[in-house]
Scaffold this motif. Structure first.
Motif, mmCIF file in Angstrom:
data_model
loop_
_atom_site.group_PDB
_atom_site.id
_atom_site.type_symbol
_atom_site.label_atom_id
_atom_site.label_comp_id
_atom_site.label_asym_id
_atom_site.label_seq_id
_atom_site.Cartn_x
_atom_site.Cartn_y
_atom_site.Cartn_z
ATOM 1 N N MET A 1 0.840 -1.201 0.000
ATOM 2 C CA MET A 1 0.000 0.000 0.000
ATOM 3 C C MET A 1 0.876 1.251 0.000
ATOM 4 O O MET A 1 1.922 1.289 0.642
ATOM 5 N N LEU A 2 0.432 2.261 -0.705
ATOM 6 C CA LEU A 2 1.109 3.551 -0.712
ATOM 7 C C LEU A 2 1.124 4.144 0.698
ATOM 8 O O LEU A 2 0.124 4.088 1.414
ATOM 9 N N THR A 3 2.256 4.737 1.078
ATOM 10 C CA THR A 3 2.360 5.451 2.355
ATOM 11 C C THR A 3 2.734 6.897 2.076
ATOM 12 O O THR A 3 3.645 7.169 1.277
ATOM 13 N N ILE A 4 2.020 7.820 2.716
ATOM 14 C CA ILE A 4 2.308 9.250 2.606
ATOM 15 C C ILE A 4 2.808 9.734 3.958
ATOM 16 O O ILE A 4 2.119 9.597 4.972
ATOM 17 N N TYR A 5 3.999 10.301 3.982
ATOM 18 C CA TYR A 5 4.595 10.842 5.194
ATOM 19 C C TYR A 5 4.486 12.366 5.159
ATOM 20 O O TYR A 5 4.916 13.004 4.209
ATOM 21 N N GLY A 6 3.907 12.922 6.216
ATOM 22 C CA GLY A 6 3.778 14.371 6.313
ATOM 23 C C GLY A 6 2.385 14.764 6.744
ATOM 24 O O GLY A 6 1.400 14.176 6.279
ATOM 25 N N VAL A 7 2.290 15.746 7.640
ATOM 26 C CA VAL A 7 0.978 16.265 8.010
ATOM 27 C C VAL A 7 0.318 16.870 6.775
ATOM 28 O O VAL A 7 0.987 17.297 5.828
ATOM 29 N N ILE A 8 -1.010 16.930 6.787
ATOM 30 C CA ILE A 8 -1.722 17.476 5.630
ATOM 31 C C ILE A 8 -1.609 18.994 5.601
ATOM 32 O O ILE A 8 -1.790 19.617 4.545
ATOM 33 N N ARG A 9 -1.282 19.614 6.738
ATOM 34 C CA ARG A 9 -0.983 21.047 6.745
ATOM 35 C C ARG A 9 0.436 21.275 6.208
ATOM 36 O O ARG A 9 1.320 21.805 6.886
ATOM 37 N N SER A 10 0.627 20.828 4.992
ATOM 38 C CA SER A 10 1.897 20.942 4.289
ATOM 39 C C SER A 10 1.607 20.667 2.824
ATOM 40 O O SER A 10 0.450 20.479 2.425
ATOM 41 N N ARG A 11 2.652 20.572 2.034
ATOM 42 C CA ARG A 11 2.456 20.244 0.620
ATOM 43 C C ARG A 11 1.968 18.811 0.423
ATOM 44 O O ARG A 11 1.629 18.425 -0.704
ATOM 45 N N ALA A 12 1.915 18.040 1.492
ATOM 46 C CA ALA A 12 1.302 16.706 1.392
ATOM 47 C C ALA A 12 -0.166 16.799 1.005
ATOM 48 O O ALA A 12 -0.738 15.818 0.512
ATOM 49 N N SER A 13 -0.787 17.953 1.205
ATOM 50 C CA SER A 13 -2.198 18.113 0.833
ATOM 51 C C SER A 13 -2.424 17.788 -0.638
ATOM 52 O O SER A 13 -3.460 17.227 -1.012
#
Length: 219
Positions: A1-13
């Protein structure tokens, strides 16, 4: 499964929004920016961009990072463009021409817009007392944005979306940058087609889902 590291209050949005559009499941690991913590290196500090385990993936200490199988990828636009190309239409390119156009608009967002749009976001916050230097910086940033926004306005006045007549990753990448300038109405009101397009993008269920999760995170 894909994993996203980083709070969404960042460019991870940007990456989270695209995953919701794709219906792509992912694990979210909320790595927080070190500057938001009083002592990011303290024992018991939450996982952050100074944490050794995170720096092993992202030596620059920047979020977001994605892990997709054996691939570990940094830089938010690289992440979104990779995922869109991997999963194809409608959000990814249909051919080499669309691929080039998606790259063009994404790079435009990053190089011609983002720095000045962030200046407007940080210095034009509601309730913030602005110094004379702040006011000058705001005016200069807004003036520099007129030229690239005029190009975008002309393009969107002739079509609903940036590439291929449909909503794509290019719209996500551009919209998430222009969101930074959205509250500066003295500038954005000059570009009605762009403003309407941005509102249309943000009305999408996938954006609303991302925004709800983002809003639930600590400021």
């Amino acid at each position: 499964m894909l994993t996203i590291y980083g709070v969404i209050r960042s460019r991870a949005s940007r990456v989270v929004w695209l995953c919701h559009e794709l219906g792509l499941p992912f694990e979210h690991v909320p790595v927080i920016q070190a500057y938001r913590l009083p002592d990011p290196d303290a024992q018991g500090a939450p996982l952050n961009t100074h944490s050794p385990s995170f720096l092993a993936m992202s030596p620059a200490g920047a979020i977001p990072v994605i892990r997709d199988g054996d691939l570990v990828l940094t830089e938010s636009l690289a992440c979104t463009l990779y995922l869109a190309r991997k999963h194809g239409q409608p959000f990814g390119p249909a051919d080499a021409t669309e691929d080039a156009q998606m790259l063009q608009w994404s790079f435009c967002a990053a190089t011609a817009l983002e720095a000045d749009a962030l200046t407007l976001l940080f210095l034009h916050r509601p309730g913030r007392t602005q110094s004379g230097a702040d006011q000058a910086a705001i005016a200069n940033a807004a003036e520099r944005l007129v030229r690239p926004l005029s190009v975008i306005e002309d393009h969107l006045s002739r079509g609903a979306y940036l590439v291929g007549g449909r909503f794509t990753v290019a719209d996500i990448n551009m919209a998430e940058v222009l969101r930074y300038a959205q509250g500066y109405h003295e500038l954005m009101d000059r570009f009605p087609a762009t403003t309407a397009w941005l509102q249309d993008c943000q009305a999408r269920p996938a954006f609303q889902r991302m925004w709800k999760d983002r809003s639930a995170e600590p400021e």
